[in-house]
Scaffold this motif. Structure first.
Motif, mmCIF file in Angstrom:
data_model
loop_
_atom_site.group_PDB
_atom_site.id
_atom_site.type_symbol
_atom_site.label_atom_id
_atom_site.label_comp_id
_atom_site.label_asym_id
_atom_site.label_seq_id
_atom_site.Cartn_x
_atom_site.Cartn_y
_atom_site.Cartn_z
ATOM 1 N N SER A 10 14.402 30.532 -1.324
ATOM 2 C CA SER A 10 13.522 30.127 -0.485
ATOM 3 C C SER A 10 12.300 30.917 -0.153
ATOM 4 C CB SER A 10 14.210 29.727 0.977
ATOM 5 O OG SER A 10 14.824 31.110 1.294
ATOM 6 N N ILE A 12 9.504 31.520 3.240
ATOM 7 C CA ILE A 12 9.153 31.046 4.466
ATOM 8 C C ILE A 12 7.499 30.957 4.396
ATOM 9 C CG2 ILE A 12 9.317 31.482 6.954
ATOM 10 C CD1 ILE A 12 12.070 30.845 5.359
ATOM 11 N N MET A 26 9.971 25.784 11.880
ATOM 12 C CA MET A 26 9.853 26.514 10.786
ATOM 13 C C MET A 26 9.483 25.641 9.336
ATOM 14 S SD MET A 26 12.751 28.942 8.855
ATOM 15 C CE MET A 26 13.706 28.008 8.467
ATOM 16 N N PHE A 28 9.246 26.075 5.223
ATOM 17 C CA PHE A 28 9.657 26.525 4.278
ATOM 18 C C PHE A 28 9.784 25.940 2.938
ATOM 19 C CE2 PHE A 28 14.095 25.049 4.219
ATOM 20 C CZ PHE A 28 14.239 24.521 5.227
ATOM 21 N N PHE A 45 16.978 31.602 10.137
ATOM 22 C CA PHE A 45 16.279 32.625 9.453
ATOM 23 C C PHE A 45 16.361 34.051 10.171
ATOM 24 C CE2 PHE A 45 13.045 34.723 7.545
ATOM 25 C CZ PHE A 45 12.007 35.600 8.388
ATOM 26 N N PRO A 378 5.562 35.024 7.343
ATOM 27 C CA PRO A 378 5.760 35.883 6.226
ATOM 28 C C PRO A 378 4.876 36.052 5.019
ATOM 29 C CG PRO A 378 7.579 34.365 7.225
ATOM 30 C CD PRO A 378 6.326 33.839 7.551
ATOM 31 N N ARG A 379 4.941 37.064 4.516
ATOM 32 C CA ARG A 379 4.149 37.472 3.177
ATOM 33 C C ARG A 379 4.828 38.050 2.245
ATOM 34 N NH1 ARG A 379 1.598 33.650 5.012
ATOM 35 N NH2 ARG A 379 -0.720 33.588 5.711
ATOM 36 N N ASN A 382 8.537 37.349 1.326
ATOM 37 C CA ASN A 382 9.332 37.266 2.184
ATOM 38 C C ASN A 382 9.591 39.038 2.532
ATOM 39 O OD1 ASN A 382 9.494 34.817 2.546
ATOM 40 N ND2 ASN A 382 11.880 34.555 1.760
#
Lengths: 399, 517
Positions: A10, A12, A26, A28, A45, A378-379, A382
């Motif tokens: 996954s 996000i 969220m 994702f 998460f 998030p970058r 993750n």
């Protein structure tokens, strides 16, 4: 209960919440397995700062739960080499948004014992439970009534949904009512209690969440799900008799990127007028300011409020006026996933003084703001991220 | 200055460093919304209302699982039937009211996965109510006491167990064999399962480097999950000057399962687990008679040579431990104790050394339990008792004996098995001999000539049914290079070489690995 981990599959996209929605969401992606998630399946998460976290007296590399919600209907695309799901998960407000409810006429019969659970009275049960808006919300969601008869079938599990967990009556439920305020409002004794009312009609709805949020707004409460999917029904913190203090002070060391300050017109609303009905059926009215602040401008008028205290209604009108005429909306960027440490409607403060170099002419020292929106992105596959908080200036709401 | 949470500030500061992230999935939920019933009916449910929960929402494969739904109800009608779909092809149904727990009809789910169990209840008007719950079935590795076999490894004598001795390919799990390797060591001698009063399983292994114990890993118990030495060679050498120990460890199973019920025989001594006493032993290859004293439990005689066998017997007075050995030249005896070695009683005096004892619970045509005793190299020295050792009768001689150049080959191992037509087999280095009940006569069941010359049949074990009949697998002396041979049925011939040392070892040692009970 955890079933599986899909961290390696996954990615996000975002996690966030907004005051207008009353819950978290969220977004994702899941790659390479279209069976990895299912509609209405729980997703959790969690995150932990890479460098640990020094809590005053030592390192504390704790894991935080950043989101706990449920998968909405999703879509996926594919080719010969792989597949990708794009999904959204929401806290349980997502279910209630799709939930329905019949029309119900609630009534408090005072000294006449209730016949069924749409009625309250002043004689059944120890302690007695008079009708409040909070108890109506509790009834709609589900609770275990053990006040005694009538009705003769008591104790009963009373609910219009199956969401509420009870160890014996509804063990398959998953939300709690621990944060629902049901005790009656008394001014000034329990100023943040739920309003007593003798008659209240809940209209038939296909959006039970909207109905609950409307009930909350009628007494200047807020109904929302926090990031851990816990349901809250309580006085909106801005309208609390004593608003909470800032939970954190932001300064330039706690900012990434460029904060954005949006100035606002402060003369948009020249008066706030509130009309309320008391539990005895009389009406109350409040206006702030007493006379128009300006000759021209909008008047914000609101009805269907339930309030049994003129003083409280006056206070709410004042707060609402200040809020609608607040001077700033600030977009503040925090590093990483720090946005997941906050909740909607929490107060924070900003300390910053502009410099000659940047020509910023603000001089804030613990300037109070209210969080109205949180978005966390998030970058870096993750491993890092940025959090964007939208803050509404207090404008004197807090003394 | 307003209060600012220092924890929060620090957390934000640390967030600058980036973060580890994880995403988990959980179970599904099934939101439902209910309506009121018009009129004077109390309650706010639409009839019928199905309420179900699983007693366990996470279970192992093949584990009984149940759901409960007896709180389902109808406020305006009468429930008549219920039905449960287990989502694996199994269904349950019945008339209302249901039992407090409705169990999966197949005893549990056979495959891991997430199963949605659906309940449907029906009232007399035909109206239905439904509820569902997810059950997560996971694979739970079996705890090793339930596994079919323990194996003692080959030249570096590791220890491993096989999850399914009959599976192909077999899956072996190493019981931390590296802890057992001692420089200059030879090989293990015997091992036993043992179980204490708490149901905890242990393995005791006798080696020529001491006695070791393995306790199944329990995070709450220190010392578990690896081998611990309980009797060292240093202790043996200090006390007896031995450099080789014949160990045999077994358990007296009893109602109390006291710690002292693990007995070890090594060298020439039988001693209880909780007390070593004074140990004497002698070199396996030493032919000089030595006087040794047995300290444990006031064993009343002097043992001339080694005591080679102990067995647990269900005697007339309850559980007994029999200890057989050679106490004087050409005079073997069997003693027994029924009080964990506090006192010993002579059971029988033999004419030769007690090499092996086989205690068979076989119920013969006489309806009694059978106790067999084998001795030494004398083809007349095989005795049996059917009255718990009160009287003994010989088993008869073999019709012919082939020595193959070896003099006085000792019986090296004996087994009994209860397959139809077969009763007992022993090997003595070159021969495999069997007898069938109730004849008592012996027939040599020889291996192919010339093929195994100069090699020694050291053990004889049985693994269930092979080829449809009783089978015997002979294990080569482990110091030899090679595999093993297996026999099928009871007739002479049909011997074949097993492929692979691991197969041979595992099958051969299977007999040792079975729990006593």
């Amino acid at each position: 209960m955890i079933v599986g981990e899909i961290s390696s599959l996954s990615n996000i996209i975002s996690i966030g919440a907004d005051d207008s929605r009353g819950g978290w969401e969220m977004q994702f992606r899941v790659m390479g397995d279209t069976d990895a998630i299912d509609i209405n399946q729980r997703v959790i998460f969690r995150w932990s700062p890479l460098m640990g976290y020094e809590y005053l007296y030592g390192w504390d590399g704790r894991w935080w739960t950043g989101f706990d919600g449920w998968v909405l209907p999703y879509r996926f695309s594919f080719d010969v080499a792989g597949s990708q799901i794009t999904a959204t998960a929401q806290t349980s407000d997502g279910f209630l948004r799709r939930g329905w409810c019949q029309g119900i006429g609630f009534v408090d019969r005072d000294t006449t014992p209730r016949d069924h659970y749409h009625q309250f009275d002043s004689v059944t049960g120890v302690p007695i439970e008079r009708m409040t808006l909070g108890r109506i919300v509790r009834h709609l969601l589900g609770y275990y009534d053990q006040l005694g008869n009538p009705p003769a079938t008591n104790p009963d599990w009373v609910a219009h949904t199956n969401l509420v967990y009870h160890v014996t009556q509804n063990p398959a439920g998953w939300i709690t009512l621990d944060f629902v305020t049901t005790t009656p409002f008394v001014w000034p004794g329990t100023p943040d209690g739920s309003m007593r009312t003798d008659r209240y009609i809940v209209r038939e709805t296909k959006n039970l969440w909207d109905t609950i949020r409307q009930i909350a707004s009628n007494e200047f409460f807020v109904a929302y799900f926090d990031k851990w999917d816990r349901f809250h029904y309580c006085r909106h913190p801005m309208y609390a008799a004593t608003p909470p203090g800032a939970v954190c002070n932001f300064d330039e060391k706690m900012s990434v990127g460029k904060p954005v300050v949006s100035t606002r017109l402060q003369d948009q609303v020249r008066q706030v007028i509130l009309h309320a009905v008391t539990d005895t059926g009389s009406t109350l009215h409040a206006e702030y300011p007493g006379s128009f602040a300006w000759v021209y401008g909008n008047i914000h008028e609101q009805s269907y409020i339930r309030c049994n205290s003129q003083a409280a209604l006056d206070h709410w009108a004042h707060v609402l006026f200040l809020y609608m005429n607040r001077p700033y909306t600030v977009q503040w960027n925090l590093p990483g996933l720090a946005g997941l440490l906050f909740e909607i409607n929490e107060p924070v403060s900003i300390t910053y003084t502009g410099t000659d170099a940047n020509g910023v002419h603000i001089n804030w020292t613990n300037e109070k703001f209210w969080i109205s929106n949180i978005m966390v992105y998030p970058r870096g596959n993750n491993t890092s991220g940025v959090s964007v908080l939208t803050l509404e200036s207090d404008n004197g709401i807090s003394p | 200055m307003p209060y600012v949470d220092p924890v929060l500030r620090e957390a934000i500061r640390q967030a600058q460093q980036g973060a580890l992230m994880e995403l988990y999935t959980g179970t599904r939920v099934y939101p439902q919304y209910h309506c009121c019933i018009s009129g004077n009916t109390v309650g706010v449910y639409k009839d019928p209302v199905a309420i179900m929960h699983a007693d366990d929402t996470e279970v192992c494969e093949l584990t009984p699982v149940s759901v409960s739904f007896d709180t389902s109800f109808s406020a305006t009608s009468t429930l008549v039937t219920w039905a449960v779909d287990w989502d694996d092809g199994n269904n349950s149904a019945g008339a209302w009211p249901p039992p407090a727990h409705v169990w999966h009809p197949a005893g549990g789910y056979t495959l891991s996965g997430v199963y949605t169990v659906e309940l449907t209840i029906t009232d007399i008007l035909g109206e239905t109510g439904m509820a569902a719950v997810d059950i997560v079935v996971i694979y739970c590795p079996p705890s090793w006491p339930a596994l079919p076999g323990i194996v003692v490894g080959g030249l570096d004598w590791g220890v491993a167990y096989c999850q399914d001795i009959y599976a192909s390919p077999k899956v072996w799990v190493d019981l931390q064999s590296s802890e057992l390797v001692v420089a200059g060591s030879k090989r293990p001698r015997c091992l036993r399962f043992a179980q204490d009063i708490n149901g905890e399983w242990q393995i005791f292994m006798g080696t020529d480097c001491g006695v070791y114990r393995y306790r199944y890993y329990d995070p709450a118990l220190p010392g578990t999950g690896h081998w611990t030495e309980v009797v060292s060679t240093t202790q043996l050498q200090t006390l007896g000057g031995i450099n080789f120990a014949e160990l045999c460890v077994w358990e007296i199973d009893n109602a109390q399962d006291m710690p002292g019920c693990i007995y070890a025989v090594f060298g020439a001594r039988l001693w209880p687990w909780t007390g070593m006493g004074i140990v004497y032993s002698h070199d396996y290859f030493d032919t000089i008679d030595r006087v040794v004293y047995v300290q444990a439990g006031n064993f009343p005689v002097q043992a001339k040579e080694w005591q080679s066998e102990v067995e647990v017997v269900q005697g007339t007075g309850g559980r007994e431990a029999w200890c057989g050995g050679c106490y004087t030249a050409n005079n073997g005896r069997i003693y027994y104790t029924s009080n964990y070695g506090a006192t010993w009683t002579l059971k029988h005096s033999m004419v030769s050394a007690v090499e092996h004892m086989v205690i068979s619970p076989y119920v013969s045509h006489t309806g009694k339990g059978e106790f067999i005793n084998f001795m030494g190299n004398n083809n007349t020295g095989k005795y049996r008792s059917t009255d718990f050792g009160a009287t003994w009768n010989t088993m008869g001689a073999i019709a012919a004996r082939v020595s193959r150049g070896m003099t006085s080959p000792w019986i090296t191992d004996t087994i009994e098995y209860l397959e139809a037509g077969s009763f007992m087999r022993w090997v003595n280095g070159v021969n495999s001999v069997l007898t069938t009940w109730p004849i008592g006569g012996w027939a040599r069941d020889c291996v192919e000539t010339g093929r195994y010359a100069n090699q020694v049949l050291s053990e004889c074990v049985l693994v269930g049914r092979i080829g449809g009949g009783g089978g015997c697998i002979h294990l080569w002396d482990p110091s030899m290079i090679g595999g093993a041979i297996a026999g099928q049925g009871n007739s002479i011939g049909n011997w074949q070489t097993l492929t692979g040392w691991a197969d041979c070892i595992s099958v051969a040692k299977l007999n040792y690995g079975w729990p006593k009970e």
